[in-house]
Design a protein around this motif. Structure first.
Motif, PDB file in Angstrom:
ATOM      1  N   ALA A  60       0.833  -1.201   0.000  1.00 31.50           N
ATOM      2  CA  ALA A  60       0.000   0.000   0.000  1.00 31.50           C
ATOM      3  C   ALA A  60       0.871   1.256   0.000  1.00 31.50           C
ATOM      4  O   ALA A  60       1.955   1.278   0.577  1.00 31.50           O
ATOM      5  CB  ALA A  60      -0.933  -0.001   1.198  1.00 31.50           C
ATOM      6  N   ASP A  84      -4.254   0.858  -1.933  1.00 29.23           N
ATOM      7  CA  ASP A  84      -3.823  -0.531  -1.821  1.00 29.23           C
ATOM      8  C   ASP A  84      -3.168  -1.010  -3.115  1.00 29.23           C
ATOM      9  O   ASP A  84      -3.281  -0.372  -4.163  1.00 29.23           O
ATOM     10  CB  ASP A  84      -5.021  -1.429  -1.486  1.00 29.23           C
ATOM     11  N   ARG A  85      -2.489  -2.149  -3.021  1.00 29.63           N
ATOM     12  CA  ARG A  85      -1.853  -2.736  -4.205  1.00 29.63           C
ATOM     13  C   ARG A  85      -2.884  -2.950  -5.307  1.00 29.63           C
ATOM     14  O   ARG A  85      -3.983  -3.476  -5.064  1.00 29.63           O
ATOM     15  CB  ARG A  85      -1.211  -4.078  -3.830  1.00 29.63           C
TER      16      ARG A  85
END
Length: 384
Positions: A60, A84-85
């Motif tokens: 993140a 977030d990813r």
């Protein structure tokens, strides 16, 4: 049998979960933070900038500060400054940008990394409207459909050729396609540079090309087994039109993207260049039909299939351009063109055996060379 087929997969998933939860057992501090933000699109509105960013890193990312032209600036985040990813966020920055001036946007993360996006020349991003929608459609029409149709008009002239002359025209088509497939790969790789690393832009181009080539070969072989005969000239022309259509989709992307960022001069230059360049593609599409008796409807369909995607590409480039999808489209187009090269080359080879002509004759070599030179000369009107 089902148990032994599923067991290795279950054990593999279990191993991955254990590694993710427990770790590898090796302790140590991270040498440097691993963060990656990609600027997907910078939209200029009356109130400031709307920046769409993608987190393509492994963890993140939190955007802590925003800098515009070396000045710290307030910003609003939707949904959040913490991304977030593989998550996305839209950052609205109320900034009084100046028409025609360059601007630089920097995001500083909570771990101190800096990511930069550039506005080369500020101009308000065009909004979707009926008028602009129709203008982009008109551009795609006379870049894609019109020149393809003009090239198809050479069909009656080419019908007067002898058997050797027809082979030379088919060889010319192969030459056109050789240049076109190389150009398509190059365009795809240029876009792949700007694709977020997690999506492997270069791989997308190669995978798209390989899978589309193999898929079309498999479809051809299945049809031959079912029909117990090889593809007709009309079928090959339709395949050729489809492959060229995917390429022209990319041309439309380039034109629409140029107008969307305010580079009207570049967009006009591309329109003129692509229009002249695409006339030769119409000649290539007509070549496999020389032994058939096509109706005028066939030529209308071929012009629409080959040129129509330029309209779609102009819409996409002008309103919702995406480097990742564009790179994939170019790869698929390259694979489709390679498959047509394979089919036409096989046709020339088999007919040369039946009529006892030399496959590598001076006429065939001349046609191949002329096709490459024609595409090279007209491509000089497009490169910048």
């Amino acid at each position: 049998m089902l148990f032994w087929g599923i067991l290795p997969i279950v054990l593999l998933l279990l191993l991955v979960v254990i590694i993710a939860k427990v770790g590898t057992g090796i302790q140590g501090e991270q040498a440097a933070p691993i963060e990656k933000l990609n600027f997907e699109k910078i939209k200029l509105v009356d109130e400031g900038f709307e920046v769409s960013v993608l987190n393509s890193g492994p963890e993140a990312v939190t955007v802590a500060q925003v800098i515009i032209d070396d000045s710290f600036w307030n910003a609003d985040f939707d949904p959040s400054p913490t991304i977030d990813r593989l998550g996305r966020s839209t950052v609205f920055i109320p900034y009084p940008w100046v028409q025609g001036d360059p601007h630089q946007i920097k995001f500083i993360t909570s771990k101190g990394l800096i990511f930069t996006g550039d506005v080369i020349a500020a101009i308000k991003t065009p909004e979707l409207s009926g008028e602009r929608f129709m203008k982009y459609a008109l551009i795609g029409f006379y870049v894609g459909i019109v020149p393809i149709a003009l090239g198809l008009l050479w069909f009656p002239f080419m019908r007067r050729f002898s058997a050797r002359g027809i082979h030379a025209v088919l060889a010319l088509t192969v030459g056109l396609l050789f240049f076109l497939v190389i150009d398509t790969f190059e365009e795809g790789f240029e876009l792949a540079i700007n694709v977020p690393g997690v999506f492997q832009g270069t791989g997308l181009v190669w995978f798209g090309a390989l899978l589309s080539f193999l898929l079309l070969i498999a479809i051809d072989q299945a049809n031959e087994r079912r029909m117990k005969k090889e593809a007709t000239g009309r079928q090959i022309s339709y395949k050729l039109a489809t492959g060229i259509g995917l390429h022209n989709l990319g041309e439309g992307l380039a034109i629409g993207a140029a107008f969307s960022v305010g580079e009207a001069a570049l967009g006009t230059f591309l329109i003129i260049g692509f229009t002249l360049h695409n006339i030769t593609e119409g000649v290539g599409i007509a070549a496999p039909l020389l032994k058939d008796r096509p109706t005028w409807k066939t030529f209308v369909y071929l012009a629409a299939i080959a040129g129509g995607p330029a309209i779609i590409g102009t819409w996409i480039g002008g309103f919702i351009f995406n480097n990742t999808l564009a790179a994939l489209f170019f790869g698929i187009g390259a694979g489709a063109i390679l498959q047509v090269i394979y089919v036409i080359s096989k046709m020339i080879y088999k007919e040369s055996l039946v009529k006892k002509y030399s496959l590598v004759s001076w006429t065939n070599f001349g046609g191949l060379t002329l096709g490459i030179l024609l595409m090279y000369a007209t491509a000089m009107l497009v490169k910048y």
